[in-house]
Design a protein around this motif. Structure first.
Motif, PDB file in Angstrom:
ATOM      1  N   LEU A  47       0.834  -1.212   0.000  1.00 32.37           N
ATOM      2  CA  LEU A  47       0.000   0.000   0.000  1.00 32.37           C
ATOM      3  C   LEU A  47       0.866   1.259   0.000  1.00 32.37           C
ATOM      4  N   ALA A  48       1.925   1.241   0.812  1.00 31.72           N
ATOM      5  CA  ALA A  48       2.847   2.382   0.833  1.00 31.72           C
ATOM      6  C   ALA A  48       3.537   2.546  -0.514  1.00 31.72           C
ATOM      7  N   TYR A  49       3.831   1.423  -1.176  1.00 31.41           N
ATOM      8  CA  TYR A  49       4.468   1.490  -2.490  1.00 31.41           C
ATOM      9  C   TYR A  49       3.536   2.131  -3.524  1.00 31.41           C
ATOM     10  N   GLN A  89       2.316  10.361  -3.378  1.00 34.55           N
ATOM     11  CA  GLN A  89       2.037  10.661  -1.964  1.00 34.55           C
ATOM     12  C   GLN A  89       3.241  10.212  -1.124  1.00 34.55           C
ATOM     13  N   THR A  90       4.346  10.917  -1.321  1.00 33.58           N
ATOM     14  CA  THR A  90       5.613  10.476  -0.731  1.00 33.58           C
ATOM     15  C   THR A  90       5.621  10.583   0.793  1.00 33.58           C
ATOM     16  N   GLN A  91       4.974  11.628   1.329  1.00 37.03           N
ATOM     17  CA  GLN A  91       4.997  11.808   2.779  1.00 37.03           C
ATOM     18  C   GLN A  91       4.282  10.661   3.483  1.00 37.03           C
ATOM     19  N   GLU A  92       3.098  10.284   2.959  1.00 33.01           N
ATOM     20  CA  GLU A  92       2.349   9.176   3.565  1.00 33.01           C
ATOM     21  C   GLU A  92       3.127   7.867   3.446  1.00 33.01           C
ATOM     22  N   ALA A  93       3.754   7.645   2.288  1.00 39.93           N
ATOM     23  CA  ALA A  93       4.538   6.418   2.095  1.00 39.93           C
ATOM     24  C   ALA A  93       5.718   6.371   3.059  1.00 39.93           C
TER      25      ALA A  93
END
Length: 665
Positions: free
Chosen positions: A242-244, A251-255
């Motif tokens: 999911l992070a990938y 959405q780099t911050q959330e990842a």
């Protein structure tokens, strides 16, 4: 001799083999495999060479994860006419001796069990096409197994054939829509289906199916009474994926938060944590290079053999080849950023031997050479690989073009891009090639590149057709290089196909140079601009045109305008903070900015010039009572003040006797 006890007599009596097999079956059904091994030994003692007992013993050892004992039992039975080679291959597979396992299976009959094991070994070896061939052979057995479908999807994704997943699953009557997966309640199938969507760049749908997989997995684990931390551990692969997806969607911050949370809490299996660590390092880039190296060093095992990198045991057998490539690539790049060139060289040389069929070690080797400012070596490495592997040379040629262009080797860069046929029509490639040809003073080559791209887009059946863009750019290029007729022809095609005003204006301006009648003909089609009706074009043509600024006529400015310009805008004075203009107080000293010595109020400090009293005690000096002496003293003091800059000659000191005589007088 003492009589035997009843227990000893009972133990001495032989037990029936049927009863032993009954006990063996009971232990196997209950999962009591160590006890099953003991009973199997009893059966073999009663009936040496019994095939069923021997198979049960080997399987019980395998179920107990005692592969060495299972192999020992197989070797002990080699003289018997029993074929246990499948179990031997499986033991080698579990010990990660994949090549040996595959060699044993080559001579076996292609049963369903052999094909399944063969496909798993090929998957682990990264030979995805062989893996899929084994799965295709399995189709004739018509095995209705969800695990088999999950493995087929995983193999297709790993082989880069994700586009074939839908058709393959349809052939097996398996629906991969979100609703069907929700009804099927299959966590693994939903996860693998999401991986398929990621490969074909359908990120929103992939995220939806990953959320579904996480929900299904959580519900199943809660039913089995798993704790929250255990559920988080089991679902770590889904969280990492999911992070990938968030990373791919920008959405780099959330990842980064998800990756950091996983690595800090260590809430996941080793392979998921390794993936999260690698992706987190790739997001951070050159930030915290030392911290990234420390994290990766924990995943790499110090190998005794030189130039043979190896991951820790928990990762070596779990990560796929692509995941290993990404991890090692991140480590090499971090070493380069940390200026540890020798370590990067050593690691790359090991990767070249480990991944012989992959391009990524070659790209890393070229990167190391570039960092060492050995550009020619890097170009040689990439050129050699492209010649040996033409079917897989795209990445090497692109890297070669970039390196050559950065070092002003424009001919090498242009030749490298020209060798990649499937990107010749792309706008970025065409623009780069045209720029390189212009740098090489080859306008004919640049023109041919544009002509080839126009020809490709004319025959292309795509929704986003770039033909108009290329034709406009080609017309502008040809016009700038004196090819007026070719530019005019392109503009005429554009006008006929699109009818845009911009193309029509370009056609009129271009044909005015070559064919005046055509220019007048198309000029009539241009819409008149508003506000130009009152302008006489003939009178404008007769004027001498704009003059130079120095020779331009002076225009008289009215007096009123001059007065308006002369008026200055009054601005309110700016006061310092906490200043009240109504109560200003005493005015500031106007000499406050001058040094103290230059101010009128400055008075230098006087030196103590009080006369020294000589003579007897109580004697009074004459200077205080004699005004003439005082005046003389004042003059002498002025004289002495005036001559302070000159160096006074040293006078010999009077002796002590003469001083005494003077004091007496």
């Amino acid at each position: 001799m003492p009589p035997k006890s009843k227990a000893a007599a009972a133990a001495a009596e032989p037990v029936a083999v049927e009863d032993l097999f009954t006990a063996l079956h009971r232990h196997i059904e209950a999962g009591e495999f160590p006890q099953a091994v003991k009973v199997a030994d009893q059966v073999l003692a009663a009936a040496p060479g019994d095939e069923d007992a021997l198979r049960c013993k080997v399987v019980a050892h395998i179920k107990s994860d005692a592969m060495d004992k299972a192999l020992a039992a197989i070797r002990a039975a080699e003289r018997l006419p029993i074929d246990l080679s499948f179990y031997k291959a499986y033991c080698y597979y579990r010990q990660n001796k994949l090549q040996e396992a595959l060699e044993i299976l080559k001579g076996q009959e292609e049963t369903a069990a052999v094909l399944q094991l063969e496909s798993q070994i090929c998957y682990r070896l990264g030979r995805m096409n062989d893996c899929l061939n084994s799965y295709e052979k399995l189709q004739k057995y018509k095995i209705e197994s969800m695990d088999l479908k999950i493995n087929i999807i995983a193999a297709l994704v790993a082989a880069g054939r994700a586009s074939e997943v839908q058709s393959t699953m349809k052939a097996q009557k398996t629906d991969l829509t979100t609703r069907a997966l929700r009804d099927a309640r299959s966590f693994e199938l939903a996860y693998n289906s999401a991986c398929t969507l990621i490969e074909i760049k359908k990120y929103s749908e992939a995220k939806e199916q990953l959320d579904l997989a996480k929900r299904i997995g959580k519900e199943e684990l809660m039913v089995e009474d798993y704790a929250e931390d255990e559920i988080e551990y089991e679902l770590a692969p889904v969280s990492a994926q999911l992070a990938y997806v968030q990373q791919l969607q920008g959405q780099t911050q959330e990842a980064m938060e998800t990756y950091a949370n996983m690595t800090n809490k260590k809430s996941g299996d080793p392979s998921s944590l390794a993936v999260a660590t690698t992706n987190l390092i790739s997001l951070k880039g050159t930030k915290d290079v030392a911290d990234g190296l420390r994290k990766l060093d924990r995943l790499v095992e110090k190998s005794t053999a030189p130039n043979q990198p190896q991951l820790i045991e928990s990762l070596e057998f779990k990560l796929s080849l692509r995941q290993k490539e990404a991890l090692y690539s991140a480590r090499v790049l971090l070493l380069l950023h940390a200026n540890k060139i020798d370590q990067a060289h050593e690691l790359v040389s090991g990767l070249l031997g480990m991944f012989r069929d992959s391009i990524f070690p070659v790209l890393l080797q070229a990167a190391v050479h570039v960092r060492e400012k050995k550009v020619q070596k890097a170009e040689e490495v990439l050129s050699r690989y492209a010649e040996k592997h033409p079917e897989n040379s795209k990445g090497a040629l692109l890297a070669l073009a970039q390196i050559a262009a950065n070092t002003n080797h424009f001919q090498i860069a242009a030749d490298s891009l020209s060798k990649i046929p499937d990107i010749q029509h792309m706008p970025a490639t065409v623009a780069t090639l045209v720029a390189l040809k212009e740098r090489l003073n080859d306008p004919n080559g640049a023109s041919s590149v544009l002509d080839s791209a126009i020809k490709w887009w004319k025959n292309a059946m795509t929704e986003d057709n770039k033909l108009g863009v290329f034709m406009r750019e080609a017309a502008t290029f040809k016009l700038n290089h004196g090819r007026d007729e070719e530019a005019c022809q392109l503009y005429e095609e554009l006008v006929k196909s699109s009818g845009s005003t911009e193309a029509l204006a370009g056609l009129v301006a271009t044909s005015a140079r070559t064919d005046l009648e055509k220019a007048e003909q198309y000029e009539k089609k241009l819409k008149p601009l508003p506000g130009l009706k009152g302008i006489n074009a003939e009178s404008l043509e007769k004027t001498s045109g704009a003059r130079h600024v120095d020779q331009a006529m002076k225009v008289e400015v009215p007096e009123e305008v001059k007065k308006q310009k002369a008026k200055k805008r009054k601005r309110k004075p700016k006061y310092p903070k906490s200043f009240d203009p109504a109560n200003p107080g005493p005015p500031p000293d106007p000499e406050r900015w001058l040094p103290k010595r230059e101010r009128s109020s400055y008075r230098p400090k006087r030196k103590d010039k009080r006369a020294q009293v000589r003579g007897a005690q109580g004697a009074v000096t004459r200077e205080k009572h004699d005004p003439s002496a005082a005046n003389a003293g004042g003059a002498s003091s002025k004289a002495s003040h005036a001559t302070t800059s000159a160096k006074a000659p040293e006078q010999p000191k009077a002796s002590s006797k003469s001083r005494k005589k003077k004091s007496r007088s």
